[in-house]
Design a protein around this motif. Structure first.
Motif, PDB file in Angstrom:
ATOM      1  N   UNK A  42       0.816  -1.210   0.000  1.00 56.56           N
ATOM      2  CA  UNK A  42       0.000   0.000   0.000  1.00 56.56           C
ATOM      3  C   UNK A  42       0.851   1.263   0.000  1.00 56.56           C
ATOM      4  N   UNK A  43       2.111   1.161   0.398  1.00 57.06           N
ATOM      5  CA  UNK A  43       2.998   2.321   0.445  1.00 57.06           C
ATOM      6  C   UNK A  43       3.773   2.534  -0.858  1.00 57.06           C
ATOM      7  N   UNK A  44       3.681   1.581  -1.779  1.00 57.78           N
ATOM      8  CA  UNK A  44       4.439   1.690  -3.028  1.00 57.78           C
ATOM      9  C   UNK A  44       3.874   2.777  -3.931  1.00 57.78           C
ATOM     10  N   UNK A  45       4.757   3.355  -4.738  1.00 57.14           N
ATOM     11  CA  UNK A  45       4.302   4.305  -5.758  1.00 57.14           C
ATOM     12  C   UNK A  45       3.480   3.555  -6.797  1.00 57.14           C
ATOM     13  N   UNK A  46       2.620   4.242  -7.551  1.00 58.18           N
ATOM     14  CA  UNK A  46       1.811   3.563  -8.576  1.00 58.18           C
ATOM     15  C   UNK A  46       2.638   2.748  -9.560  1.00 58.18           C
ATOM     16  N   UNK A  47       3.786   3.271 -10.009  1.00 56.13           N
ATOM     17  CA  UNK A  47       4.619   2.561 -10.976  1.00 56.13           C
ATOM     18  C   UNK A  47       5.225   1.306 -10.358  1.00 56.13           C
ATOM     19  N   UNK A  48       5.720   1.424  -9.145  1.00 58.54           N
ATOM     20  CA  UNK A  48       6.332   0.272  -8.481  1.00 58.54           C
ATOM     21  C   UNK A  48       5.285  -0.809  -8.178  1.00 58.54           C
ATOM     22  N   UNK A  74       7.565   2.081 -19.521  1.00 55.52           N
ATOM     23  CA  UNK A  74       8.705   2.215 -20.444  1.00 55.52           C
ATOM     24  C   UNK A  74      10.062   2.244 -19.754  1.00 55.52           C
ATOM     25  N   UNK A  75      10.091   2.707 -18.514  1.00 54.93           N
ATOM     26  CA  UNK A  75      11.355   2.800 -17.792  1.00 54.93           C
ATOM     27  C   UNK A  75      11.224   2.032 -16.477  1.00 54.93           C
ATOM     28  N   UNK A  80      12.061  -0.698 -10.254  1.00 57.89           N
ATOM     29  CA  UNK A  80      12.859  -1.802  -9.722  1.00 57.89           C
ATOM     30  C   UNK A  80      13.633  -1.350  -8.491  1.00 57.89           C
ATOM     31  N   UNK A  81      14.243  -0.169  -8.582  1.00 59.99           N
ATOM     32  CA  UNK A  81      15.003   0.350  -7.442  1.00 59.99           C
ATOM     33  C   UNK A  81      14.118   0.487  -6.210  1.00 59.99           C
ATOM     34  N   UNK A  82      12.877   0.927  -6.408  1.00 57.02           N
ATOM     35  CA  UNK A  82      11.956   1.070  -5.272  1.00 57.02           C
ATOM     36  C   UNK A  82      11.596  -0.287  -4.682  1.00 57.02           C
ATOM     37  N   UNK A  83      11.362  -1.281  -5.544  1.00 56.80           N
ATOM     38  CA  UNK A  83      11.040  -2.622  -5.053  1.00 56.80           C
ATOM     39  C   UNK A  83      12.221  -3.239  -4.317  1.00 56.80           C
ATOM     40  N   UNK A  84      13.426  -2.974  -4.811  1.00 60.37           N
ATOM     41  CA  UNK A  84      14.621  -3.474  -4.136  1.00 60.37           C
ATOM     42  C   UNK A  84      14.770  -2.799  -2.774  1.00 60.37           C
TER      43      UNK A  84
END
Length: 585
Positions: A42-48, A74-75, A80-84
């Motif tokens: 729930x705290x993740x950004x929409x893209x992540x 597209x990017x 990925x960096x946020x998920x990591x």
């Protein structure tokens, strides 16, 4: 027809609904780790979050970065960096690290056949002694097995398969996703695909009376028992291959969770159905004692039928006693149909053993054969197969020539009218009936107290039947609800009847007392009595009607058809079996 285009992040929005539902339910339904993952998501950004959902819904938890690309993302660098950073994903760069973390099976699955042959083709030719063209024709399982053996023997090297980066989801993501699906759907047969089918218009559902906090589970123990049973459920392929040891291991696993299902009737029934399937395979393996023992623990169909069949071989008098018990307390219509045909055969067997005992009062005089259906006969022209695609159409045309027009109705007419008439009752706001917006029927439809819990709606429908407004109700409901899923309604059939104008004619042609009798029979076993109905409805010249079950050359009545025909006979409903045969040469 207009093409429906889904929004770019439809899958993320759908997954968000799973997260939202989990957040509304009691905390104890999730483990501490699952609650942590839910909060993290729930705290993740929409893209992540979008990338996370993409990875969650792919097979496995290891991915090759160069093979992942989506137009709406597209990017991938920042997501990925946020998920990591949040602990969802590990990026693997060193092959040595990959070797330590990932098994050969999981790793090989990331590469297609062409990639394997491009990297190792020459070595595999030398190892197997077959040509490259032959290797290309091998089944993937066969190719993988050779590769695994060669890797283990040091004849192949993983480093020959070039990959820039691997991404690995945390290992407990799959169980967390399962929990979210269970909390939303109450089962693991349904998935996020349900949202897509609805959004594309391929499946429409009734606007259900849902409370956002509804959940079919009352405890984590209950949820885990559902999950365990789902994973222990044997599929057909597993059963066909299972030997005695495999069956015993599966039985032991089911015994381990038996106590957890005691207070959950739905789970008990599912547990018994699974055990029944194991016992049936034990029969096929010529293990009758094992099968009998397992059947004994199941109060469901076909467990008692199978038990009776086995007892008929080793102890036929005990088999008769079981038949008598089933006769007065049958589990289902299917079991009742079995008894109708089996008891006379068992009686003949016992008569040869001890006729005097068999004729003792009460031993078998409880049995009463079902009423035989009326029979009709119709001659077909010798070239009927060339003139008509189906025997039912041949009969329709030939009877029309006699002034008896008809309609092909089979299972569609009576059950569709039933589903339309009882629509308000089927989708009533009753506790424990609906848990999510993708249910096409109430969860308790096949429970014995289903009607008892809906007396108010039943009384209103009975009043409509008494007053005669029910026909208008059914027709209007067919228009208003067109295409919405209902377990009884055949929409193609109903739409054709409305368009061609005969739907109302049929509703009025069949007397109300006959409709009531047919509805009553469906309610006796809604699951079994949805099928087995006659093929044709004939509109008689005198304003009456007749239902005909058509049997062409070599065709015989099925058990469910006999059951319906017996009910028709008992209720004085005009129905018959029509045997269509070619004219004698």
């Amino acid at each position: 027809m207009n093409t429906i285009t889904l929004p770019p992040f439809y899958y993320r929005d759908n997954f968000q609904q799973l997260l939202d539902r989990a957040g509304l339910l009691p905390a104890e339904l999730q483990t501490e780790r699952e609650r942590q993952l839910t909060s993290m998501a729930l705290l993740l950004s929409p893209q992540a979050l979008a990338l996370l959902v993409r990875l969650l819904t792919r097979k496995g938890n290891l991915f090759r970065s160069e093979r992942l690309a989506w137009a709406e993302l597209p990017d991938l660098i920042e997501p990925v960096a946020e998920l990591v950073s949040a602990g969802w994903v590990r990026v693997i760069t060193a092959r040595a690290e990959l070797n330590d973390l990932v098994g050969v099976d999981e790793w090989l699955a990331l590469y297609n056949r062409d990639e394997l042959l491009q990297a190792w083709g020459d070595q595999l030719v030398g190892i197997t002694g077959v040509s490259r063209s032959k290797l290309k024709s091998w089944r993937r399982e066969q190719l993988d097995e050779i590769c695994k053996q060669a890797l283990t023997a040091g004849q192949l090297q993983r480093c020959d398969l070039q990959t820039a980066l691997w991404w690995q989801l945390v290992s407990d993501c799959s169980q967390w996703l399962e929990t979210l699906l269970l909390l939303y759907f109450g089962n693991l047969q349904q998935s996020l695909t349900e949202f897509v089918l609805r959004d594309l218009g391929l499946a429409r559902y009734e606007d259900l009376p849902l409370d956002a906090s509804l959940c079919p589970f009352h405890s984590r123990t209950q949820l885990d028992a559902h999950r365990a049973l789902f994973h222990l459920s044997p599929d057909d392929d597993w059963l066909k291959a299972a030997d005695a040891d495999a069956l015993q291991l599966r039985w032991n696993a089911l015994q381990d969770i038996r106590e957890r299902v005691v207070d959950d009737e739905w789970l008990q029934r599912r547990w018994m159905r699974m055990v029944t399937r194991l016992a049936r395979q034990a029969e096929r393996l010529a293990l009758p004692e094992l099968a009998l023992d397992w059947y004994q623990s199941c109060e469901c169909h076909p467990a008692r039928e199978r038990r009776i069949r086995l007892l008929a071989i080793r102890d036929p008098w005990q088999a008769l006693a079981e038949c008598r018990a089933a006769w007065f307390n049958s589990y289902s219509e299917d079991e009742w149909q079995f008894l109708q045909g089996f008891v006379p055969r068992l009686g003949k067997q016992l008569g040869k053993l001890d006729r005097q005992r068999l004729q003792t009062s009460g031993v078998i005089d409880w049995y009463q054969a079902a009423a035989l259906p009326a029979e009709q006969f119709l001659n077909l022209p010798t070239d009927w197969k060339q003139r008509w695609p189906r025997v039912e159409q041949a009969v329709l045309d030939l009877l029309a020539e006699q002034g008896r027009p008809g309609i092909y109705v089979e299972n569609a007419l009576i059950v569709s009218v039933f589903g339309l008439l009882y629509w308000p009752l089927l989708f009533a706001a009753v506790e424990g009936a609906f848990f999510h917006p993708f249910q096409y029927r109430p969860d308790d439809l096949y429970e014995p107290d289903f009607l008892t819990r809906r007396q108010l709606w039943l009384q209103e429908i009975e009043a409509d039947l008494d007053s005669g407004v029910w026909i208008d109700r059914v027709q209007q409901r067919a228009i208003d609800k067109m295409g919405i899923q209902n377990p009884f309604v055949y929409w193609e059939f109903v739409a054709a009847g409305l368009e061609q104008g005969w739907f109302e004619t049929v509703l009025k042609r069949i007397p109300l007392e006959h409709w009531r009798a047919m509805f009553e029979f469906i309610w006796q076993d809604p699951k079994a009595h949805r099928s087995g109905l006659p093929d044709l409805l004939i509109l008689e010249p005198d304003g009456g009607y007749q239902l005909l079950e058509v049997k062409g050359p070599g065709d015989q009545l099925q058990a469910n058809q006999k059951s319906w025909l017996a009910w028709f006979a008992s209720q004085n409903i005009p129905a018959a079996v029509l045997y269509a045969r070619p004219e004698p040469v």
